[in-house]
Motif scaffolding. Structure first.
Motif, PDB file in Angstrom:
ATOM      1  N   GLN A  81       0.824  -1.193   0.000  1.00 17.01           N
ATOM      2  CA  GLN A  81       0.000   0.000   0.000  1.00 17.01           C
ATOM      3  C   GLN A  81       0.865   1.251   0.000  1.00 17.01           C
ATOM      4  N   LYS A  84       2.126   1.892  -3.438  1.00 16.00           N
ATOM      5  CA  LYS A  84       1.070   2.409  -4.299  1.00 16.00           C
ATOM      6  C   LYS A  84       0.879   3.913  -4.110  1.00 16.00           C
ATOM      7  N   TYR A 106       7.767  -2.156  -6.378  1.00 23.03           N
ATOM      8  CA  TYR A 106       6.618  -1.617  -7.099  1.00 23.03           C
ATOM      9  C   TYR A 106       6.358  -2.398  -8.384  1.00 23.03           C
ATOM     10  N   VAL A 137       4.094  -5.107  -6.336  1.00 20.49           N
ATOM     11  CA  VAL A 137       2.755  -4.521  -6.368  1.00 20.49           C
ATOM     12  C   VAL A 137       2.121  -4.788  -7.723  1.00 20.49           C
ATOM     13  N   TYR A 138       2.898  -4.582  -8.792  1.00 21.32           N
ATOM     14  CA  TYR A 138       2.447  -4.846 -10.150  1.00 21.32           C
ATOM     15  C   TYR A 138       3.458  -5.772 -10.826  1.00 21.32           C
ATOM     16  N   TYR A 307      -0.519  -0.678 -14.598  1.00 20.89           N
ATOM     17  CA  TYR A 307      -1.024  -0.167 -13.331  1.00 20.89           C
ATOM     18  C   TYR A 307      -2.544  -0.168 -13.232  1.00 20.89           C
TER      19      TYR A 307
END
Length: 342
Positions: A81, A84, A106, A137-138, A307
């Motif tokens: 988080q 992000k 990320y 995250v991605y 994203y």
């Protein structure tokens, strides 16, 4: 044979563009590669929750020339988080009893890899047998290079191929006398440029749609966001490529001269398409990306595909393409003055 060779040499020497292509272009491109891919002073940034990590680990991280940032002082969030919401760290290192040592990044790129490599070396210096979990995250660690850079190739192929076709076709129109005869009519220069842009733009749009659909549904290129916004970005990029090709064709008298301009007009843009993180390019050369139309298209496509961005996140890049196309339209209209004065 000797006479033929001498004639070719004389013709080449008299053609300044050929000399530039043979002697200057390779040096220019090689110099650009040196600056863009050479040593960089970028220091990977690693975020930690200092209260949860032993000081020995923190000291080991700092010894690896990593910039260690305490995230507790800013905001107490989960690693994914935080990444992000913020972009001030390249990776976050966490330590817990349940999940052990974890490196959260990320997305898979060179900055994340450098940060992760520094963390691994730091921990290995304390405990060579330590195991660490990797998460993104991605994206994922095992995704293919095509999934990581697919958005770049979509933008490059669309822009480059449309540029070549439109530029060469317009040069052929002029060398065949079609443009000259057209300018003998009362039609305005702006309408001439707009007509060519719309005409070739139709095929550019078809190509853009075909590329996107084929990449996603046949080659299974991963996409997180709405495919519609990818199509919009591709279409705007293709239309900009038509205008870009028209601008080059006005200053070229043959198809060969269009090809000779590629090293100076297209190849430099490749380095700003997303292959290299912009903020990792040394000597502040990354700021040149704002002069490159491919940057705006590739950034918008990446935002949607990687994203999951929507219009509110990519509108700036879409607007940049519209502005670029409009400026090229004005330039092309003015450049036609050398063929006819109204």
């Amino acid at each position: 044979m000797i006479h033929l060779a001498k004639r070719v040499i004389r013709q080449t020497i008299n053609d300044k563009r050929s000399i530039m292509m043979i002697l200057v272009a390779p040096l220019l491109i090689l110099t650009l590669v040196y600056f863009l891919l050479g040593d960089t002073n970028y220091v990977p940034k690693v975020g930690i929750y200092q209260d949860a990590i032993p000081h020995s680990f923190i000291n080991a991280l700092e010894e690896q020339d990593l910039q260690v940032i305490d995230l507790i002082k800013k905001e107490d969030k989960q690693a994914k988080q935080y990444l992000k919401d913020h972009h001030d760290v390249d990776a976050i290192f966490t330590l817990s009893k349940s999940s052990g040592m974890t490196i959260t990044m990320y997305e898979p790129n060179s900055k994340a890899r450098d940060a992760a490599s520094g963390i691994q070396k730091a921990i290995a210096s304390l405990n060579p047998s330590a195991k660490m979990n990797m998460s993104y995250v991605y994206g994922s660690q095992d995704q293919s290079s095509f999934d990581s850079l697919g958005f770049v190739f979509l933008a490059l192929f669309s822009f480059f191929l449309v540029f070549i076709i439109s530029a060469m076709a317009l040069v052929r129109e002029r060398s065949g006398g079609t443009l000259e005869r057209l300018l003998m009519t009362p039609i305005r220069r702006g309408k001439v440029i707009l007509g060519y842009t719309v005409g070739y733009g139709v095929f550019a749009v078809i190509q853009a749609v075909l590329l996107v659909l084929y990449a996603i549904f046949v080659l299974r290129l991963s996409i997180v966001g709405n495919i519609g916004w990818v199509l919009v970005a591709m279409v705007l990029l293709a239309v900009t490529a038509v205008s870009f090709g028209a601008a080059i064709s006005i200053f070229a008298s043959s198809e060969l001269q269009v090809v000779q301009m590629i090293p100076f007009t297209i190849i430099p843009q490749v380095f700003f398409s997303g292959l290299i993180p912009i903020d990792q390019i040394p000597y502040h050369l990354g700021k040149l990306c704002y002069l490159m139309p491919i940057y705006y298209g590739a950034a918008a496509i990446k935002g949607v595909m990687v994203y999951g961005d929507g219009f509110m996140q990519i509108w700036g890049h879409l607007f940049g393409l519209i502005v670029y196309a409009f400026l090229l339209y004005l330039l092309n209209t003015q450049a036609l003055k050398k063929f006819r004065k109204l």
